[in-house]
Design a protein around this motif. Structure first.
Motif, PDB file in Angstrom:
ATOM      1  N   THR A 181       0.840  -1.193   0.000  1.00 32.54           N
ATOM      2  CA  THR A 181       0.000   0.000   0.000  1.00 32.54           C
ATOM      3  C   THR A 181       0.877   1.245   0.000  1.00 32.54           C
ATOM      4  N   ASP A 182       1.875   1.272   0.864  1.00 36.20           N
ATOM      5  CA  ASP A 182       2.830   2.375   0.976  1.00 36.20           C
ATOM      6  C   ASP A 182       4.144   1.728   1.410  1.00 36.20           C
ATOM      7  N   VAL A 228       3.257   1.054   9.174  1.00 36.24           N
ATOM      8  CA  VAL A 228       1.838   0.794   9.483  1.00 36.24           C
ATOM      9  C   VAL A 228       1.152   0.207   8.255  1.00 36.24           C
ATOM     10  N   ALA A 229       1.344   0.809   7.094  1.00 36.24           N
ATOM     11  CA  ALA A 229       0.716   0.308   5.872  1.00 36.24           C
ATOM     12  C   ALA A 229       1.194  -1.106   5.559  1.00 36.24           C
ATOM     13  N   ARG A 230       2.473  -1.366   5.713  1.00 34.03           N
ATOM     14  CA  ARG A 230       3.005  -2.696   5.412  1.00 34.03           C
ATOM     15  C   ARG A 230       2.429  -3.733   6.373  1.00 34.03           C
ATOM     16  N   THR A 231       2.306  -3.376   7.641  1.00 35.47           N
ATOM     17  CA  THR A 231       1.730  -4.288   8.625  1.00 35.47           C
ATOM     18  C   THR A 231       0.273  -4.582   8.303  1.00 35.47           C
ATOM     19  N   VAL A 232      -0.484  -3.548   7.962  1.00 32.20           N
ATOM     20  CA  VAL A 232      -1.886  -3.737   7.596  1.00 32.20           C
ATOM     21  C   VAL A 232      -1.989  -4.622   6.357  1.00 32.20           C
ATOM     22  N   ASP A 233      -1.088  -4.446   5.400  1.00 36.56           N
ATOM     23  CA  ASP A 233      -1.082  -5.321   4.218  1.00 36.56           C
ATOM     24  C   ASP A 233      -0.878  -6.784   4.611  1.00 36.56           C
ATOM     25  N   LEU A 234      -0.085  -7.037   5.644  1.00 35.33           N
ATOM     26  CA  LEU A 234       0.228  -8.405   6.047  1.00 35.33           C
ATOM     27  C   LEU A 234      -0.837  -9.023   6.954  1.00 35.33           C
TER      28      LEU A 234
END
Length: 150
Positions: free
Chosen positions: A12-13, A18-24
């Motif tokens: 995502t970013d 934070v974005a990478r964690t949410v993607d995972l």
């Protein structure tokens, strides 16, 4: 740990943790599987019974959590079933899950509405989490900022 997205996926970013964690792990089912693994669930059947999730979705989320190094998959003692256990990276999500829980206790329930409570080994409720600066002083949104990468 493999932190790449599935084929065709994109971050995502890519520079934002934070974005990478949410993607995972940021979808509802993945977080609830992680929560239940922290609470002792280890088998497909246990996760399925606890969550009421469709079998195909549970299969997909367990596979992704294993691929991303959040869960390890192994054979049960009887050799007939697979078991799932949190990896070190999965266990490292404990603070994040506690923070989400505490936010929910403050904002997702009416003041007198009953809800489950997380307690320590002595039965005491966990204290509220607060980020601290390097010198030990409490931090807030106003007292911190993101330093962007070039």
């Amino acid at each position: 740990m493999d932190v790449t997205l599935a084929a065709g996926g994109a971050w995502t970013d890519p520079a934002c943790p934070v974005a990478r964690t949410v993607d995972l792990i940021g979808d509802r089912w993945s977080l609830l599987i992680i929560r239940d693994a922290m609470d002792g669930s280890t088998t497909f059947t246990e996760f399925h019974q606890q969550l009421g999730i469709a079998r195909n979705i549970l299969t997909d989320r367990l596979r992704k959590l294993v691929e991303h190094g959040i869960l390890d998959k192994g054979a049960a003692d009887d050799g007939r079933r697979q078991t799932y256990r949190l990896t070190e990276a999965g266990q490292d999500l404990f603070t994040a899950v506690v923070a989400l829980r505490q936010w929910g206790e403050r904002h997702a329930f009416a003041p007198d509405e009953p809800h489950s409570v997380l307690v320590d080994d002595q039965g005491r409720e966990l204290p509220e989490l607060h980020p601290l600066g390097q010198d030990g002083t409490p931090l807030s949104v106003a007292a911190s900022h993101v330093r962007k990468t070039a």
